[in-house]
Write a protein that holds these residues in place. Structure first.
Motif, PDB file in Angstrom:
ATOM      1  N   UNK A  47       0.803  -1.224   0.000  1.00 17.14           N
ATOM      2  CA  UNK A  47       0.000   0.000   0.000  1.00 17.14           C
ATOM      3  C   UNK A  47       0.838   1.279   0.000  1.00 17.14           C
ATOM      4  N   UNK A  48       0.355   2.260  -0.725  1.00 17.70           N
ATOM      5  CA  UNK A  48       0.910   3.611  -0.693  1.00 17.70           C
ATOM      6  C   UNK A  48      -0.259   4.535  -0.352  1.00 17.70           C
ATOM      7  N   UNK A  49      -0.112   5.300   0.700  1.00 19.86           N
ATOM      8  CA  UNK A  49      -1.191   6.183   1.130  1.00 19.86           C
ATOM      9  C   UNK A  49      -2.112   5.483   2.123  1.00 19.86           C
ATOM     10  N   UNK A  50      -2.344   6.123   3.285  1.00 20.52           N
ATOM     11  CA  UNK A  50      -3.134   5.512   4.353  1.00 20.52           C
ATOM     12  C   UNK A  50      -4.244   6.445   4.830  1.00 20.52           C
ATOM     13  N   UNK A  51      -5.425   5.877   4.990  1.00 16.36           N
ATOM     14  CA  UNK A  51      -6.548   6.654   5.504  1.00 16.36           C
ATOM     15  C   UNK A  51      -6.392   6.840   7.016  1.00 16.36           C
ATOM     16  N   UNK A  52      -7.092   7.819   7.572  1.00 16.49           N
ATOM     17  CA  UNK A  52      -6.956   8.122   8.995  1.00 16.49           C
ATOM     18  C   UNK A  52      -7.861   7.265   9.877  1.00 16.49           C
ATOM     19  N   UNK A  58     -10.101   2.483   1.512  1.00 12.13           N
ATOM     20  CA  UNK A  58      -9.648   3.240   0.345  1.00 12.13           C
ATOM     21  C   UNK A  58     -10.472   2.821  -0.875  1.00 12.13           C
ATOM     22  N   UNK A  59     -10.840   3.785  -1.692  1.00 14.28           N
ATOM     23  CA  UNK A  59     -11.670   3.506  -2.870  1.00 14.28           C
ATOM     24  C   UNK A  59     -11.004   2.505  -3.804  1.00 14.28           C
ATOM     25  N   UNK A  60      -9.675   2.587  -3.933  1.00 11.09           N
ATOM     26  CA  UNK A  60      -8.977   1.685  -4.854  1.00 11.09           C
ATOM     27  C   UNK A  60      -9.098   0.229  -4.416  1.00 11.09           C
ATOM     28  N   UNK A  61      -9.150  -0.016  -3.103  1.00 15.03           N
ATOM     29  CA  UNK A  61      -9.302  -1.393  -2.604  1.00 15.03           C
ATOM     30  C   UNK A  61     -10.692  -1.937  -2.901  1.00 15.03           C
ATOM     31  N   UNK A  62     -11.693  -1.089  -2.729  1.00 14.33           N
ATOM     32  CA  UNK A  62     -13.071  -1.496  -3.025  1.00 14.33           C
ATOM     33  C   UNK A  62     -13.179  -1.898  -4.492  1.00 14.33           C
ATOM     34  N   UNK A  63     -12.593  -1.089  -5.374  1.00 17.89           N
ATOM     35  CA  UNK A  63     -12.637  -1.378  -6.806  1.00 17.89           C
ATOM     36  C   UNK A  63     -11.849  -2.637  -7.134  1.00 17.89           C
ATOM     37  N   UNK A  75      -6.760  -9.067  -1.619  1.00 18.59           N
ATOM     38  CA  UNK A  75      -6.633  -7.619  -1.417  1.00 18.59           C
ATOM     39  C   UNK A  75      -6.742  -7.346   0.080  1.00 18.59           C
ATOM     40  N   UNK A  76      -5.593  -7.283   0.760  1.00 20.10           N
ATOM     41  CA  UNK A  76      -5.601  -7.081   2.205  1.00 20.10           C
ATOM     42  C   UNK A  76      -6.150  -5.692   2.540  1.00 20.10           C
ATOM     43  N   UNK A  77      -6.951  -5.586   3.599  1.00 22.83           N
ATOM     44  CA  UNK A  77      -7.421  -4.259   4.017  1.00 22.83           C
ATOM     45  C   UNK A  77      -6.249  -3.444   4.548  1.00 22.83           C
ATOM     46  N   UNK A  78      -6.058  -2.268   3.994  1.00 24.60           N
ATOM     47  CA  UNK A  78      -4.966  -1.405   4.433  1.00 24.60           C
ATOM     48  C   UNK A  78      -5.292  -0.824   5.803  1.00 24.60           C
ATOM     49  N   UNK A  79      -4.346  -0.865   6.743  1.00 20.70           N
ATOM     50  CA  UNK A  79      -4.621  -0.318   8.078  1.00 20.70           C
ATOM     51  C   UNK A  79      -4.745   1.205   8.042  1.00 20.70           C
ATOM     52  N   UNK A  80      -5.369   1.760   9.044  1.00 30.39           N
ATOM     53  CA  UNK A  80      -5.427   3.214   9.145  1.00 30.39           C
ATOM     54  C   UNK A  80      -4.062   3.704   9.637  1.00 30.39           C
ATOM     55  N   UNK A 217      -0.341  13.716   1.443  1.00 36.33           N
ATOM     56  CA  UNK A 217      -0.266  13.964   0.010  1.00 36.33           C
ATOM     57  C   UNK A 217       0.114  12.759  -0.822  1.00 36.33           C
ATOM     58  N   UNK A 218       0.142  11.563  -0.202  1.00 33.59           N
ATOM     59  CA  UNK A 218       0.510  10.357  -0.956  1.00 33.59           C
ATOM     60  C   UNK A 218      -0.725   9.842  -1.711  1.00 33.59           C
ATOM     61  N   UNK A 219      -0.520   9.436  -2.968  1.00 37.79           N
ATOM     62  CA  UNK A 219      -1.642   8.945  -3.772  1.00 37.79           C
ATOM     63  C   UNK A 219      -2.181   7.634  -3.225  1.00 37.79           C
ATOM     64  N   UNK A 220      -3.493   7.440  -3.344  1.00 36.80           N
ATOM     65  CA  UNK A 220      -4.111   6.193  -2.916  1.00 36.80           C
ATOM     66  C   UNK A 220      -4.780   5.566  -4.149  1.00 36.80           C
ATOM     67  N   UNK A 221      -3.942   4.969  -4.984  1.00 37.49           N
ATOM     68  CA  UNK A 221      -4.401   4.318  -6.223  1.00 37.49           C
ATOM     69  C   UNK A 221      -3.703   2.980  -6.376  1.00 37.49           C
ATOM     70  N   UNK A 222      -4.390   2.046  -6.985  1.00 33.69           N
ATOM     71  CA  UNK A 222      -3.784   0.765  -7.365  1.00 33.69           C
ATOM     72  C   UNK A 222      -3.786   0.705  -8.893  1.00 33.69           C
ATOM     73  N   UNK A 223      -2.660   0.306  -9.465  1.00 34.53           N
ATOM     74  CA  UNK A 223      -2.527   0.231 -10.921  1.00 34.53           C
ATOM     75  C   UNK A 223      -2.421  -1.231 -11.367  1.00 34.53           C
ATOM     76  N   UNK A 224      -2.954  -1.500 -12.547  1.00 35.07           N
ATOM     77  CA  UNK A 224      -2.802  -2.845 -13.109  1.00 35.07           C
ATOM     78  C   UNK A 224      -2.854  -2.787 -14.623  1.00 35.07           C
TER      79      UNK A 224
END
Length: 224
Positions: A47-52, A58-63, A75-80, A217-224
């Motif tokens: 993961x890059x970018x973490x929610x509080x 994160x929207x990218x994980x849901x998608x 797709x592991x749930x990213x920790x806060x 300011x870190x992006x929260x996107x997953x690319x494929x």
């Protein structure tokens, strides 16, 4: 252009580097910073970018989960971000629960790698243009015509299926022992290396809104 893919392993990072002529160089490095040298793009399975707060995710994980029916657990749930500072699973789980939902021991075991990536990205903002978050199972699904590869990569049939997909898409690897890394770690590194190439060529798909950023300011996107 020179691109690479990285996947965490027990001794550091498995890095698959693809040279301009398509040659693959696969090795184990102790730090992710070493992998960034001389690259146009590095795709990393972390993961890059973490929610509080842990909810909503994160929207990218849901998608990503939506694109991987039958494989959503990959797709592991990213920790806060607050939980990321905890040094025991009990503390991290309790803190995360107090903010909405607990976290698994499996996720906690990835904390050292997550913290390493986070520190690297925050300490060197220029790397945000080079390092992107990727996911190997999304990469394999793309190679497989958009269908998730449901076989288990640690089983012979799942390993062979993924190896064949990589070869079919120009990333041939002859399995060999790599000290400090398992064969499935290498598969994942090669898979996200292909993602890095697709990003560099402008052919990759981004999950999550383009401007979705965490508080640093870190992006929260997953690319494929």
């Amino acid at each position: 252009m020179i691109v690479a893919g990285a996947d965490g392993c027990r001794t550091g990072w498995v890095v698959c580097r693809r040279d301009v002529d398509g040659t693959l160089d696969i090795r184990v490095l102790k730090t992710l910073a070493e992998a960034c040298e001389g690259l146009s793009l590095l795709a990393v399975d972390m993961p890059i970018g973490f929610i509080d707060v842990p909810r909503p995710p994160r929207a990218c994980e849901v998608e990503a989960r939506r694109l991987l029916p039958g494989k959503t657990s990959s797709v592991f749930p990213t920790p806060c971000r607050p939980a990321l500072g905890c040094t025991t699973h009990a503390d991290a789980n309790a803190l995360s629960k107090s903010l909405g939902i607990g976290l698994t021991r499996q996720t906690f075991h990835l904390f050292p790698k997550m913290r390493e990536v986070d520190a690297l990205m925050r300490g060197h903002p220029a790397l945000q243009a080079i390092v992107r978050e990727a996911h190997p199972e999304l990469a394999f699904a793309r190679m497989n015509g958009g269908k998730p590869v449901l076989s288990k990569k640690r089983k012979p049939e799942g390993f062979a299926e993924r190896l064949a997909l990589l070869a079919r898409h120009g990333f041939k690897w002859t399995p060999q022992t790599l000290s400090g890394a398992a064969h499935d770690d290498v598969l994942d590194a090669i898979a996200v290396c292909r993602t890095a190439l697709l990003i560099a060529e402008g052919k990759a798909t981004r999950l999550g809104p383009e401007h979705d950023r965490d508080r640093h300011g870190l992006p929260m996107n997953i690319w494929y």
